[in-house]
Design a protein around this motif. Structure first.
Motif, PDB file in Angstrom:
ATOM      1  N   MET A  25       0.846  -1.190   0.000  1.00  0.00           N
ATOM      2  CA  MET A  25       0.000   0.000   0.000  1.00  0.00           C
ATOM      3  C   MET A  25       0.884   1.244   0.000  1.00  0.00           C
ATOM      4  SD  MET A  25      -1.337   0.294   3.928  1.00  0.00           S
ATOM      5  CE  MET A  25      -0.266   1.042   5.155  1.00  0.00           C
ATOM      6  N   PRO A  26       0.349   2.369  -0.492  1.00  0.00           N
ATOM      7  CA  PRO A  26       1.115   3.616  -0.402  1.00  0.00           C
ATOM      8  C   PRO A  26       1.162   4.067   1.050  1.00  0.00           C
ATOM      9  CG  PRO A  26      -1.066   4.047  -1.279  1.00  0.00           C
ATOM     10  CD  PRO A  26      -0.948   2.560  -1.159  1.00  0.00           C
ATOM     11  N   TYR A  27       2.340   4.435   1.513  1.00  0.00           N
ATOM     12  CA  TYR A  27       2.495   4.926   2.881  1.00  0.00           C
ATOM     13  C   TYR A  27       2.585   6.443   2.892  1.00  0.00           C
ATOM     14  CZ  TYR A  27       4.008   5.045   7.753  1.00  0.00           C
ATOM     15  OH  TYR A  27       4.084   5.274   9.102  1.00  0.00           O
ATOM     16  N   TYR A  28       3.317   6.989   1.915  1.00  0.00           N
ATOM     17  CA  TYR A  28       3.381   8.440   1.732  1.00  0.00           C
ATOM     18  C   TYR A  28       2.716   8.779   0.408  1.00  0.00           C
ATOM     19  CZ  TYR A  28       6.997   8.220   5.333  1.00  0.00           C
ATOM     20  OH  TYR A  28       7.690   7.997   6.487  1.00  0.00           O
ATOM     21  N   GLY A  29       2.069   9.926   0.339  1.00  0.00           N
ATOM     22  CA  GLY A  29       1.467  10.373  -0.908  1.00  0.00           C
ATOM     23  C   GLY A  29       0.204   9.590  -1.216  1.00  0.00           C
ATOM     24  N   SER A  30      -0.229   9.713  -2.455  1.00  0.00           N
ATOM     25  CA  SER A  30      -1.461   9.071  -2.881  1.00  0.00           C
ATOM     26  C   SER A  30      -1.132   7.816  -3.670  1.00  0.00           C
ATOM     27  CB  SER A  30      -2.287  10.044  -3.723  1.00  0.00           C
ATOM     28  OG  SER A  30      -1.547  10.453  -4.847  1.00  0.00           O
ATOM     29  N   GLY A  31      -2.092   7.308  -4.383  1.00  0.00           N
ATOM     30  CA  GLY A  31      -1.920   6.078  -5.134  1.00  0.00           C
ATOM     31  C   GLY A  31      -2.716   4.986  -4.459  1.00  0.00           C
ATOM     32  N   SER A  32      -3.588   4.336  -5.175  1.00  0.00           N
ATOM     33  CA  SER A  32      -4.483   3.295  -4.655  1.00  0.00           C
ATOM     34  C   SER A  32      -5.470   3.852  -3.635  1.00  0.00           C
ATOM     35  CB  SER A  32      -3.682   2.140  -4.030  1.00  0.00           C
ATOM     36  OG  SER A  32      -2.897   1.498  -5.006  1.00  0.00           O
ATOM     37  N   GLY A  33      -5.587   5.183  -3.572  1.00  0.00           N
ATOM     38  CA  GLY A  33      -6.575   5.785  -2.684  1.00  0.00           C
ATOM     39  C   GLY A  33      -6.347   5.396  -1.236  1.00  0.00           C
ATOM     40  N   LEU A  34      -7.436   5.109  -0.523  1.00  0.00           N
ATOM     41  CA  LEU A  34      -7.332   4.707   0.878  1.00  0.00           C
ATOM     42  C   LEU A  34      -7.490   3.203   1.017  1.00  0.00           C
ATOM     43  CD1 LEU A  34      -9.203   7.583   2.735  1.00  0.00           C
ATOM     44  CD2 LEU A  34      -6.755   7.050   2.771  1.00  0.00           C
ATOM     45  N   THR A  35      -6.796   2.488   0.164  1.00  0.00           N
ATOM     46  CA  THR A  35      -6.795   1.033   0.262  1.00  0.00           C
ATOM     47  C   THR A  35      -5.415   0.535  -0.113  1.00  0.00           C
ATOM     48  OG1 THR A  35      -7.931  -0.989  -0.425  1.00  0.00           O
ATOM     49  CG2 THR A  35      -7.595   0.681  -2.108  1.00  0.00           C
ATOM     50  N   GLY A  36      -5.270  -0.757  -0.219  1.00  0.00           N
ATOM     51  CA  GLY A  36      -3.987  -1.334  -0.573  1.00  0.00           C
ATOM     52  C   GLY A  36      -3.962  -1.785  -2.017  1.00  0.00           C
ATOM     53  N   ARG A  37      -3.031  -2.646  -2.303  1.00  0.00           N
ATOM     54  CA  ARG A  37      -2.856  -3.156  -3.662  1.00  0.00           C
ATOM     55  C   ARG A  37      -2.491  -4.633  -3.565  1.00  0.00           C
ATOM     56  NH1 ARG A  37      -0.769  -0.770  -8.822  1.00  0.00           N
ATOM     57  NH2 ARG A  37      -1.143   1.242  -7.835  1.00  0.00           N
ATOM     58  N   SER A  38      -3.153  -5.437  -4.342  1.00  0.00           N
ATOM     59  CA  SER A  38      -2.926  -6.881  -4.318  1.00  0.00           C
ATOM     60  C   SER A  38      -1.499  -7.217  -4.732  1.00  0.00           C
ATOM     61  CB  SER A  38      -3.909  -7.575  -5.259  1.00  0.00           C
ATOM     62  OG  SER A  38      -3.573  -8.940  -5.414  1.00  0.00           O
ATOM     63  N   LEU A  39      -0.947  -8.231  -4.094  1.00  0.00           N
ATOM     64  CA  LEU A  39       0.380  -8.727  -4.473  1.00  0.00           C
ATOM     65  C   LEU A  39       0.349  -9.471  -5.799  1.00  0.00           C
ATOM     66  CD1 LEU A  39       1.520 -10.021  -0.984  1.00  0.00           C
ATOM     67  CD2 LEU A  39       2.527  -8.100  -2.233  1.00  0.00           C
ATOM     68  N   ASP A  40      -0.867  -9.718  -6.313  1.00  0.00           N
ATOM     69  CA  ASP A  40      -0.996 -10.437  -7.581  1.00  0.00           C
ATOM     70  C   ASP A  40      -0.924  -9.512  -8.787  1.00  0.00           C
ATOM     71  OD1 ASP A  40      -1.271 -12.936  -6.359  1.00  0.00           O
ATOM     72  OD2 ASP A  40      -3.419 -12.607  -6.033  1.00  0.00           O
ATOM     73  N   ARG A  41      -0.775  -8.198  -8.548  1.00  0.00           N
ATOM     74  CA  ARG A  41      -0.618  -7.258  -9.651  1.00  0.00           C
ATOM     75  C   ARG A  41       0.704  -6.507  -9.456  1.00  0.00           C
ATOM     76  NH1 ARG A  41      -4.501  -2.023  -8.677  1.00  0.00           N
ATOM     77  NH2 ARG A  41      -3.282  -1.352 -10.485  1.00  0.00           N
ATOM     78  N   PRO A  42       1.191  -5.819 -10.483  1.00  0.00           N
ATOM     79  CA  PRO A  42       2.432  -5.048 -10.309  1.00  0.00           C
ATOM     80  C   PRO A  42       2.278  -3.984  -9.231  1.00  0.00           C
ATOM     81  CG  PRO A  42       1.898  -5.302 -12.634  1.00  0.00           C
ATOM     82  CD  PRO A  42       0.703  -5.790 -11.872  1.00  0.00           C
ATOM     83  N   ILE A  43       3.395  -3.650  -8.594  1.00  0.00           N
ATOM     84  CA  ILE A  43       3.390  -2.573  -7.616  1.00  0.00           C
ATOM     85  C   ILE A  43       3.216  -1.248  -8.360  1.00  0.00           C
ATOM     86  CG2 ILE A  43       5.887  -2.084  -7.589  1.00  0.00           C
ATOM     87  CD1 ILE A  43       5.674  -2.033  -4.486  1.00  0.00           C
ATOM     88  N   GLY A  44       2.868  -0.179  -7.643  1.00  0.00           N
ATOM     89  CA  GLY A  44       2.756   1.131  -8.268  1.00  0.00           C
ATOM     90  C   GLY A  44       4.127   1.732  -8.542  1.00  0.00           C
ATOM     91  N   THR A  45       4.128   2.908  -9.123  1.00  0.00           N
ATOM     92  CA  THR A  45       5.374   3.533  -9.586  1.00  0.00           C
ATOM     93  C   THR A  45       6.380   3.709  -8.453  1.00  0.00           C
ATOM     94  OG1 THR A  45       4.140   4.719 -11.285  1.00  0.00           O
ATOM     95  CG2 THR A  45       6.343   5.540 -10.759  1.00  0.00           C
ATOM     96  N   ILE A  46       7.595   3.240  -8.695  1.00  0.00           N
ATOM     97  CA  ILE A  46       8.706   3.459  -7.770  1.00  0.00           C
ATOM     98  C   ILE A  46       9.218   4.875  -7.992  1.00  0.00           C
ATOM     99  CG2 ILE A  46      11.019   2.734  -7.087  1.00  0.00           C
ATOM    100  CD1 ILE A  46       8.834   0.701  -6.402  1.00  0.00           C
ATOM    101  N   THR A  47       9.244   5.668  -6.919  1.00  0.00           N
ATOM    102  CA  THR A  47       9.695   7.051  -7.013  1.00  0.00           C
ATOM    103  C   THR A  47      11.052   7.196  -6.335  1.00  0.00           C
ATOM    104  OG1 THR A  47       8.596   7.719  -4.959  1.00  0.00           O
ATOM    105  CG2 THR A  47       7.290   7.821  -6.981  1.00  0.00           C
ATOM    106  N   THR A  48      11.551   8.412  -6.297  1.00  0.00           N
ATOM    107  CA  THR A  48      12.872   8.653  -5.729  1.00  0.00           C
ATOM    108  C   THR A  48      12.861   8.659  -4.200  1.00  0.00           C
ATOM    109  OG1 THR A  48      12.537  11.041  -5.877  1.00  0.00           O
ATOM    110  CG2 THR A  48      13.630   9.972  -7.733  1.00  0.00           C
ATOM    111  N   LEU A  49      11.680   8.645  -3.599  1.00  0.00           N
ATOM    112  CA  LEU A  49      11.550   8.621  -2.149  1.00  0.00           C
ATOM    113  C   LEU A  49      10.757   7.396  -1.724  1.00  0.00           C
ATOM    114  CD1 LEU A  49      10.580  12.376  -1.595  1.00  0.00           C
ATOM    115  CD2 LEU A  49      12.840  11.347  -1.256  1.00  0.00           C
ATOM    116  N   ASP A  50      10.913   7.012  -0.447  1.00  0.00           N
ATOM    117  CA  ASP A  50      10.108   5.904   0.074  1.00  0.00           C
ATOM    118  C   ASP A  50       8.632   6.214  -0.105  1.00  0.00           C
ATOM    119  OD1 ASP A  50      12.082   4.114   1.098  1.00  0.00           O
ATOM    120  OD2 ASP A  50      12.462   5.517   2.724  1.00  0.00           O
ATOM    121  N   ARG A  51       7.911   5.246  -0.636  1.00  0.00           N
ATOM    122  CA  ARG A  51       6.483   5.461  -0.851  1.00  0.00           C
ATOM    123  C   ARG A  51       5.651   4.244  -0.500  1.00  0.00           C
ATOM    124  NH1 ARG A  51       3.296   6.117  -6.574  1.00  0.00           N
ATOM    125  NH2 ARG A  51       1.284   6.725  -5.686  1.00  0.00           N
TER     126      ARG A  51
END
Length: 307
Positions: free
Chosen positions: A221-247
């Motif tokens: 799930m996103p810890y900082y910033g947005s992405g996936s709204g207020l929920t998580g993301r299944s491990l069965d799909r690709p992760i969201g965009t890797i940025t230059t900071l921990d997310r």
């Protein structure tokens, strides 16, 4: 073997992808000494130039068939976090002129410019495109989600294919099966902490609750910033965009942690034997800025077929 150069080379995603696609990458250039140091460690047989490419003498660059370049994207991306029009972002956008300057001097047959799709919304993009066209290049923009190239990460990027041809060169990119995030997450590694602890943000607890309801005990799930709204993301799909900071955070039952630098590099498709700094923040910065090597490889392979 076709030859290439890698401008704004960073950690070396274009270089690795190019070499895997049978390009001989002659030179890698970047203004950041730490990036040049680690690119050199991973590519000791490539010529390295550490300099501000606004000041480059392009006549000193070895002749090449393909120019690979990733000018700064921070001034274009929607995630830039600063108001438009500030000098820092104006300066970062100006790096896009370096590939034009090289094209004027060295006239490679092909160039592939990687950036965020918003690059084409830049107020000076029409002038940039006109300059490349006046130098004899036909432009073919390709907006690609790297997950469709088999990268375990949703990462939408522009790959501008420039060719010295009468018509734009449109690549036929196969759509690969998506690689799930579970392939890059090591649940036996990292420093885990309790989810329910003092100071945990309310939005984090909501994401965990919603994520558990949808995906069970393990998810990202996103810890900082947005992405996936207020929920998580299944491990069965690709992760969201890797940025230059921990997310991105990983949840396992009642514990969680941020993804590691090694996991971020795996999400970008860097091989496990890639040398990197011990410093987590520095590695994340380099990794988040990089072209995924496998994406670079598949773009170049498609270019060779189209050419």
């Amino acid at each position: 073997m076709p030859t290439a150069i890698d401008l704004f080379a960073g950690l070396g995603g274009w270089t690795k992808g190019g070499r895997n696609a049978d390009l001989n990458v002659l030179l890698a250039a970047n203004h950041w000494p730490e990036a040049v140091e680690w690119h050199t460690r991973n590519n000791s047989d490539t010529i390295h130039a550490c300099q501000d490419l606004h000041q480059a003498n392009w006549a000193d660059v070895p002749k090449h068939d393909v120019m690979l370049a990733s000018p700064c994207c921070q001034g274009h991306t929607k995630a830039r976090g600063k108001a438009a029009g500030n000098p820092q972002h104006d300066n970062s956008r100006s790096t896009a002129w370096a590939p034009v300057q090289n094209a004027e001097v060295n006239r490679p047959e092909f160039a592939v410019i990687e950036n965020v799709p918003e690059f084409m919304d830049w107020i000076l993009y029409p002038a940039w495109a006109d300059a490349m066209q006046r130098l004899g290049y036909a432009l073919a923009p390709h907006i690609v989600d790297c997950a469709n190239l088999g990268i375990p990460q949703h990462r939408e990027r522009l790959f501008m294919v420039c060719s010295r041809s009468k018509a734009p060169l449109h690549l036929q990119l196969p759509r690969y099966q998506h690689a799930p995030a579970r392939e890059i997450i090591d649940f036996d590694a990292g420093k885990w902490s309790p989810i329910n602890k003092p100071g945990r943000a309310a939005s984090t607890l909501i994401r965990v609750k919603n994520g558990r309801e949808r995906f069970g005990d393990r998810f990202v799930m996103p810890y900082y910033g947005s992405g996936s709204g207020l929920t998580g993301r299944s491990l069965d799909r690709p992760i969201g965009t890797i940025t230059t900071l921990d997310r991105w955070a990983v949840v396992d039952g009642d514990t969680m942690r941020m993804i590691s630098a090694d996991e971020a590099m795996a999400a970008q498709s860097f091989p496990k034997d890639t040398l990197r700094p011990d410093n987590h923040r520095l590695t994340m910065h380099m990794t988040g800025n990089a072209v995924p090597p496998l994406a670079g490889q598949r773009i170049i392979e498609a270019l060779k077929v189209a050419a």
